[in-house]
Write a protein that holds these residues in place. Structure first.
Motif, PDB file in Angstrom:
ATOM      1  N   ALA A 158       0.852  -1.190   0.000  1.00 50.71           N
ATOM      2  CA  ALA A 158       0.000   0.000   0.000  1.00 50.71           C
ATOM      3  C   ALA A 158       0.889   1.242   0.000  1.00 50.71           C
ATOM      4  O   ALA A 158       1.956   1.253   0.620  1.00 50.71           O
ATOM      5  N   LEU A 159       0.485   2.261  -0.723  1.00 48.07           N
ATOM      6  CA  LEU A 159       1.205   3.529  -0.742  1.00 48.07           C
ATOM      7  C   LEU A 159       0.845   4.319   0.500  1.00 48.07           C
ATOM      8  O   LEU A 159      -0.332   4.621   0.732  1.00 48.07           O
ATOM      9  N   LEU A 160       1.848   4.642   1.317  1.00 44.73           N
ATOM     10  CA  LEU A 160       1.618   5.412   2.540  1.00 44.73           C
ATOM     11  C   LEU A 160       1.835   6.891   2.254  1.00 44.73           C
ATOM     12  O   LEU A 160       2.882   7.285   1.746  1.00 44.73           O
ATOM     13  N   GLU A 161       0.849   7.685   2.594  1.00 46.91           N
ATOM     14  CA  GLU A 161       0.938   9.124   2.394  1.00 46.91           C
ATOM     15  C   GLU A 161       0.764   9.832   3.730  1.00 46.91           C
ATOM     16  O   GLU A 161       0.131   9.312   4.648  1.00 46.91           O
ATOM     17  N   GLY A 162       1.344  10.990   3.856  1.00 47.85           N
ATOM     18  CA  GLY A 162       1.227  11.761   5.087  1.00 47.85           C
ATOM     19  C   GLY A 162       2.245  12.877   5.114  1.00 47.85           C
ATOM     20  O   GLY A 162       3.063  13.017   4.199  1.00 47.85           O
ATOM     21  N   ASP A 163       2.197  13.668   6.152  1.00 45.08           N
ATOM     22  CA  ASP A 163       3.144  14.770   6.295  1.00 45.08           C
ATOM     23  C   ASP A 163       4.438  14.267   6.943  1.00 45.08           C
ATOM     24  O   ASP A 163       4.435  13.338   7.745  1.00 45.08           O
ATOM     25  N   SER A 164       5.550  14.901   6.585  1.00 41.29           N
ATOM     26  CA  SER A 164       6.850  14.631   7.216  1.00 41.29           C
ATOM     27  C   SER A 164       7.225  13.150   7.161  1.00 41.29           C
ATOM     28  O   SER A 164       7.553  12.532   8.170  1.00 41.29           O
ATOM     29  N   LEU A 165       7.160  12.550   5.975  1.00 41.47           N
ATOM     30  CA  LEU A 165       7.532  11.146   5.824  1.00 41.47           C
ATOM     31  C   LEU A 165       9.013  10.942   6.159  1.00 41.47           C
ATOM     32  O   LEU A 165       9.873  11.662   5.659  1.00 41.47           O
ATOM     33  N   GLN A 166       9.286   9.964   7.011  1.00 47.08           N
ATOM     34  CA  GLN A 166      10.651   9.645   7.421  1.00 47.08           C
ATOM     35  C   GLN A 166      10.885   8.145   7.251  1.00 47.08           C
ATOM     36  O   GLN A 166       9.948   7.361   7.112  1.00 47.08           O
ATOM     37  N   SER A 167      12.176   7.748   7.284  1.00 43.60           N
ATOM     38  CA  SER A 167      12.543   6.338   7.105  1.00 43.60           C
ATOM     39  C   SER A 167      13.428   5.869   8.260  1.00 43.60           C
ATOM     40  O   SER A 167      14.625   5.621   8.073  1.00 43.60           O
ATOM     41  N   ARG A 208       5.159   8.602   9.570  1.00 40.80           N
ATOM     42  CA  ARG A 208       4.422   9.716   8.965  1.00 40.80           C
ATOM     43  C   ARG A 208       3.577  10.390  10.027  1.00 40.80           C
ATOM     44  O   ARG A 208       3.145   9.761  11.002  1.00 40.80           O
ATOM     45  N   LYS A 209       3.356  11.669   9.843  1.00 38.32           N
ATOM     46  CA  LYS A 209       2.493  12.413  10.750  1.00 38.32           C
ATOM     47  C   LYS A 209       1.071  12.402  10.222  1.00 38.32           C
ATOM     48  O   LYS A 209       0.818  12.740   9.071  1.00 38.32           O
ATOM     49  N   LEU A 210       0.141  12.004  11.085  1.00 39.05           N
ATOM     50  CA  LEU A 210      -1.260  11.981  10.717  1.00 39.05           C
ATOM     51  C   LEU A 210      -1.899  13.341  10.990  1.00 39.05           C
ATOM     52  O   LEU A 210      -1.243  14.266  11.465  1.00 39.05           O
ATOM     53  N   HIS A 211      -3.186  13.455  10.717  1.00 45.74           N
ATOM     54  CA  HIS A 211      -3.871  14.747  10.879  1.00 45.74           C
ATOM     55  C   HIS A 211      -3.836  15.220  12.331  1.00 45.74           C
ATOM     56  O   HIS A 211      -3.872  16.418  12.610  1.00 45.74           O
ATOM     57  N   CYS A 212      -3.768  14.257  13.260  1.00 44.53           N
ATOM     58  CA  CYS A 212      -3.724  14.627  14.675  1.00 44.53           C
ATOM     59  C   CYS A 212      -2.317  15.007  15.117  1.00 44.53           C
ATOM     60  O   CYS A 212      -2.067  15.278  16.291  1.00 44.53           O
ATOM     61  N   LYS A 213      -1.369  15.002  14.163  1.00 45.49           N
ATOM     62  CA  LYS A 213       0.027  15.368  14.389  1.00 45.49           C
ATOM     63  C   LYS A 213       0.807  14.316  15.180  1.00 45.49           C
ATOM     64  O   LYS A 213       1.960  14.536  15.552  1.00 45.49           O
ATOM     65  N   ALA A 214       0.179  13.167  15.428  1.00 50.76           N
ATOM     66  CA  ALA A 214       0.893  12.075  16.088  1.00 50.76           C
ATOM     67  C   ALA A 214       1.654  11.271  15.040  1.00 50.76           C
ATOM     68  O   ALA A 214       1.235  11.167  13.879  1.00 50.76           O
ATOM     69  N   TRP A 215       2.782  10.679  15.431  1.00 48.32           N
ATOM     70  CA  TRP A 215       3.568   9.873  14.516  1.00 48.32           C
ATOM     71  C   TRP A 215       2.960   8.483  14.373  1.00 48.32           C
ATOM     72  O   TRP A 215       2.592   7.848  15.356  1.00 48.32           O
ATOM     73  N   ASP A 216       2.868   8.023  13.137  1.00 50.42           N
ATOM     74  CA  ASP A 216       2.381   6.680  12.835  1.00 50.42           C
ATOM     75  C   ASP A 216       3.531   5.888  12.222  1.00 50.42           C
ATOM     76  O   ASP A 216       4.189   6.345  11.287  1.00 50.42           O
ATOM     77  N   LEU A 217       3.812   4.703  12.761  1.00 46.43           N
ATOM     78  CA  LEU A 217       4.911   3.855  12.289  1.00 46.43           C
ATOM     79  C   LEU A 217       4.369   2.629  11.580  1.00 46.43           C
ATOM     80  O   LEU A 217       3.468   1.963  12.083  1.00 46.43           O
ATOM     81  N   LYS A 218       4.931   2.324  10.416  1.00 45.04           N
ATOM     82  CA  LYS A 218       4.588   1.107   9.694  1.00 45.04           C
ATOM     83  C   LYS A 218       5.884   0.395   9.311  1.00 45.04           C
ATOM     84  O   LYS A 218       6.751   0.971   8.649  1.00 45.04           O
ATOM     85  N   ALA A 219       6.027  -0.859   9.736  1.00 45.42           N
ATOM     86  CA  ALA A 219       7.205  -1.648   9.383  1.00 45.42           C
ATOM     87  C   ALA A 219       7.120  -2.056   7.917  1.00 45.42           C
ATOM     88  O   ALA A 219       6.056  -2.450   7.436  1.00 45.42           O
ATOM     89  N   VAL A 220       8.234  -1.968   7.191  1.00 44.75           N
ATOM     90  CA  VAL A 220       8.230  -2.296   5.764  1.00 44.75           C
ATOM     91  C   VAL A 220       9.227  -3.393   5.399  1.00 44.75           C
ATOM     92  O   VAL A 220       9.115  -3.995   4.330  1.00 44.75           O
ATOM     93  N   GLU A 221      10.206  -3.668   6.267  1.00 45.77           N
ATOM     94  CA  GLU A 221      11.217  -4.665   5.888  1.00 45.77           C
ATOM     95  C   GLU A 221      11.987  -5.141   7.114  1.00 45.77           C
ATOM     96  O   GLU A 221      12.272  -4.361   8.022  1.00 45.77           O
TER      97      GLU A 221
END
Length: 269
Positions: free
Chosen positions: A42-51, A125-138
């Motif tokens: 899935a393509l993850l979108e959001g503000d301030s994308l980090q790796s 990524r930062k969600l609309h509530c400005k909290a950080w959301d983490l998704k593992a990818v590898e």
């Protein structure tokens, strides 16, 4: 997220016009998924994308039971999809979550016989509530680009990482670093490895004296990967400081030193 992907599957369009979602046999994508299995993305979108990433090691205690230890968290610096370097430690906003998830992944790996170094890459990524959301990818079951900078830090500063993910040297001082495996500087095309080493070790280059490793203060730049200096105009180094800002400043000065050295060598017949 898995449920969202499942709902969208029947609406997919296929490159091969003979394939449909609900077709029969080899032309039915749903049937093929059930027979062969699949990986959904899935393509993850959001503000301030980090790796960011978390790195750990699985060992055994004296009784042969697996022990999972988290070594470090990092902000990975990417050039597109290519790993360029890292910043230690990861942002405080999600560092403890990285450690928590790293321990959970390590425990599962250990249950299945995993041993040695491992790391987990995430998208933050930062969600609309400005909290950080983490998704593992590898998951990487090996040493990687973030391993040797951290091992170097341990060797030079004789300390360890605390529960908050911050490294403290043997005298209790926090340590941070910026590291790269492939700093590309076009001016290095005229610089040979021996010239770079001479500038670093001779004590005669003012810019080199500003950045070179100081064992007493435990800060400075430590170079590695010299082999590509005169082949691809690249060099690797780790810049260690007592604050993130200091490490970043040493990194900037190191790039300035390498650029100036390249220009100096270009002017030399």
């Amino acid at each position: 997220m898995a449920n969202d992907i499942e709902k969208l599957l029947p609406t997919m369009k296929f490159e091969c016009s003979a394939v449909t979602w609900a077709g029969n046999g080899f032309t039915g994508f749903r049937n093929q998924m059930q027979r062969l299995g699949c990986i959904g993305e899935a393509l993850l979108e959001g503000d301030s994308l980090q790796s960011p990433s978390v790195q750990g090691v699985i060992s055994q205690d004296d009784d042969g039971r697996p022990v999972v230890r988290i070594l470090s968290t990092h902000e990975q610096v990417l050039n597109g999809q290519t790993y360029y370097g890292c910043i230690f430690p990861a942002r405080s906003g999600y560092r403890k979550k990285l450690i928590e998830y790293g321990l959970r992944v390590g425990a599962e790996l250990a249950k299945n016989g995993g041993e040695g170094y491992f790391s987990v890459d995430f998208i933050a990524r930062k969600l609309h509530c400005k909290a950080w959301d983490l998704k593992a990818v590898e998951i990487n079951l090996r040493k990687g680009g973030t391993t040797h900078p951290y091992v170097l830090l341990e060797l030079l500063c004789k300390g360890k990482t605390d529960e908050e993910g911050v490294f403290h040297s043997e005298n209790g001082e926090p340590k941070y670093y910026v590291a790269t495996d492939g700093c590309l500087i076009p001016a290095l095309q005229k610089v040979r490895k021996d010239a770079l080493l001479h500038a670093l070790l001779s004590g005669k280059h003012a810019l080199a004296e500003e950045i070179k490793w100081n064992m007493e203060k435990k800060k400075g730049a430590v170079f590695h990967l010299f082999r590509f200096v005169d082949l691809k105009n690249m060099v690797g180094f780790t810049c260690i400081g007592s604050t993130r800002e200091e490490a970043e400043e040493i990194n900037r000065k190191t790039i300035h030193f390498l650029t100036a050295l390249g220009e100096q060598c270009a002017d030399t017949p």
